[in-house]
Design an enzyme around this catalytic site. Structure first.
Site, PDB file in Angstrom:
ATOM      1  N   ASP A  17      34.622 -73.320  31.434  1.00 58.19           N
ATOM      2  CA  ASP A  17      33.502 -72.502  31.381  1.00 58.19           C
ATOM      3  C   ASP A  17      33.493 -71.396  30.357  1.00 58.19           C
ATOM      4  O   ASP A  17      32.632 -70.879  29.861  1.00 58.19           O
ATOM      5  CB  ASP A  17      33.261 -71.886  32.888  1.00 58.19           C
ATOM      6  CG  ASP A  17      32.866 -73.254  33.828  1.00 58.19           C
ATOM      7  OD1 ASP A  17      33.222 -74.162  33.558  1.00 58.19           O
ATOM      8  OD2 ASP A  17      32.532 -72.666  34.958  1.00 58.19           O
ATOM      9  N   ARG A  97      37.127 -58.228  42.445  1.00 58.80           N
ATOM     10  CA  ARG A  97      36.176 -57.985  41.397  1.00 58.80           C
ATOM     11  C   ARG A  97      35.848 -56.768  40.922  1.00 58.80           C
ATOM     12  O   ARG A  97      35.859 -56.572  39.665  1.00 58.80           O
ATOM     13  CB  ARG A  97      34.736 -58.608  41.923  1.00 58.80           C
ATOM     14  CG  ARG A  97      34.772 -60.177  42.267  1.00 58.80           C
ATOM     15  CD  ARG A  97      35.631 -61.058  41.582  1.00 58.80           C
ATOM     16  NE  ARG A  97      35.481 -62.401  41.807  1.00 58.80           N
ATOM     17  CZ  ARG A  97      36.468 -63.274  41.408  1.00 58.80           C
ATOM     18  NH1 ARG A  97      37.662 -62.796  40.799  1.00 58.80           N
ATOM     19  NH2 ARG A  97      36.166 -64.431  41.528  1.00 58.80           N
ATOM     20  N   ASP A 126      29.737 -63.178  43.208  1.00 59.75           N
ATOM     21  CA  ASP A 126      30.603 -62.536  41.904  1.00 59.75           C
ATOM     22  C   ASP A 126      29.740 -61.841  40.952  1.00 59.75           C
ATOM     23  O   ASP A 126      30.001 -60.712  40.215  1.00 59.75           O
ATOM     24  CB  ASP A 126      31.577 -63.405  41.399  1.00 59.75           C
ATOM     25  CG  ASP A 126      32.728 -63.606  42.253  1.00 59.75           C
ATOM     26  OD1 ASP A 126      32.824 -62.784  43.257  1.00 59.75           O
ATOM     27  OD2 ASP A 126      33.450 -64.768  42.003  1.00 59.75           O
ATOM     28  N   SER A 180      36.225 -75.992  44.099  1.00 60.87           N
ATOM     29  CA  SER A 180      36.006 -75.053  43.290  1.00 60.87           C
ATOM     30  C   SER A 180      37.176 -73.867  43.823  1.00 60.87           C
ATOM     31  O   SER A 180      36.939 -73.500  45.222  1.00 60.87           O
ATOM     32  CB  SER A 180      34.604 -74.479  43.401  1.00 60.87           C
ATOM     33  OG  SER A 180      34.811 -73.164  42.619  1.00 60.87           O
TER      34      SER A 180
END
Length: 404
Positions: A17, A97, A126, A180
């Site tokens: 990605d 994050r 996110d 994931s």
């Protein structure tokens, strides 16, 4: 507009990605890309990201070990609040994050970049967390979220783009997880594939950090955790740094089947999602911290903390770590921890974290002379309870007399 971006800092893992994003940013925005790769304890080597970025022509590459900062400045402050989202989730992804957003902004300032970019999708939490953090710390920053702009909406399209632009893609050998996953020193999460059916029971071979409770040792293990001002500082009397301590508890908890969670949660963007989590060390810390607080915190201070906790947890889950209200609440929480000092003894057994003892030589509010069921030698006058009860019953007695 694309023409306004000259340099962008990309949160870069080196995977498919973000490798595609790197090239896409250069092509779409005609800009220079700076890569930032953080080691927050995800359990994978981060240095290979440097080689991949160099192969793609990146000139400014940041590879950083943030494990100690992550645990010391983010995980531990959160655990002082006993934060749990929706009664179960220990916020393992959420708390990572704001640190990544902070470093993205700092690197942008260091390199003169006018934009930051991330690989979060437009369906998840996110994107909100990264961007709220970036805007809070650098109000004029340009945020680029490729998943909200491009048409590369599947793995097949990403692979085709990579092939077209000669982007090297490392195909991992062996069995690839169908889920994931996101990992850091606090937890590992699993989403997607068969987990999208809430009725489907997670397969045993999905879990990476813990044995099943059924397969855990038949003998319990005792662990002593020392707290100073609300933070754990030693295990079994051995002082440890924050990251080392959490890693050690992860291993202990995982060996005893501690910390598994299967959850359907409410995302901030409005949808429900199902995920599975392993948080062995965090599960131990939460139980231990509440145990030492039970001994050292005043009743009303403890109850006020419990009232604030759901709001505090939601702020972190929704991405408001850098907000004024979270900072204000943190000041109150931290002030409450001044006297949260002592040792908690934990028993780990087949998925359970059991409190086996707690003590505080300097800050315990537990008075044996008062609490005892034996003769208290006048330390507590039981006759005082009569007036206390009558005064507290007064309003109810009056209402009852009025037939209400």
């Amino acid at each position: 507009m694309a023409s306004e971006v000259n340099k962008v800092v990309l949160a870069y893992s080196g995977g498919l990605d973000t490798s595609v994003i790197l090239k896409w940013l250069e092509d779409t925005y005609g800009c220079e890309v700076v890569t930032f790769t953080a080691d927050i304890g995800q359990g994978e080597e981060v240095e290979p990201a440097r080689t991949k970025a160099q192969a793609l022509g990146v000139k400014e590459i940041y590879i950083e070990d943030l494990r100690e900062e992550f645990v010391r400045d983010f995980v531990f402050p959160m655990f002082r609040a006993n934060a749990v989202y929706e009664g179960e989730y220990l916020l393992g992804t959420s708390i990572a994050r704001p640190l990544i957003a902070k470093r993205l902004v700092e690197i942008a300032n260091e390199t003169g970049a006018d934009a930051v970019s991330h690989g979060a999708t437009g369906k998840g939490n996110d994107q909100v967390r990264f961007e709220l953090g970036a805007y809070a710390l650098k109000p004029g920053v340009h945020v680029i979220a490729p998943w909200r702009e491009w048409d590369l909406t599947s793995r097949e399209k990403l692979l085709a783009y990579a092939e077209k632009h000669s982007i090297p893609v490392e195909m991992k050998r062996g069995k690839k997880s169908p889920y994931s996953m996101d990992a850091n020193l606090l937890h590992i999460s699993y989403e997607g594939n068969q987990l999208e059916d809430p009725w489907f029971e997670a397969e045993e071979d999905m879990w990476r950090w813990s044995v099943s409770p059924e397969a855990a040792p038949d003998k319990a293990e005792y662990v002593e955790i020392t707290f100073e001002q609300g933070d754990p500082v030693a295990i079994n009397g051995e002082p440890m740094s924050p990251a080392t301590l959490l890693d050690h508890l992860n291993r202990l908890g995982g060996a005893h089947g501690v910390g598994r969670l299967d959850l359907v949660e409410n995302r901030y963007v409005g949808m429900k999602s199902r995920g599975c989590y392993e948080t062995p060390g965090g599960s131990i810390l939460l139980k231990a911290h509440r145990a030492i607080e039970s001994l050292t915190l005043d009743r009303e201070a403890a109850h006020l903390k419990d009232e604030l906790m759901p709001r505090y947890a939601s702020l972190i889950y929704n991405g408001y770590w850098w907000s004024p209200e979270r900072r204000m609440m943190q000041s109150l929480i931290d002030a409450s921890q001044t006297h949260v000092n002592g040792i908690v003894r934990i028993k780990l057994y087949k998925g359970n974290v059991i409190i086996a003892g707690r003590q505080s030589a300097t800050d315990s509010l537990f008075d044996t002379h008062i609490a005892t069921f034996e003769d208290d030698a006048g330390a507590y006058d039981q006759k005082d309870a009569e007036g206390f009860i009558k005064l507290n019953a007064l309003r109810m007695r009056i209402a009852a007399q009025r037939g209400r």
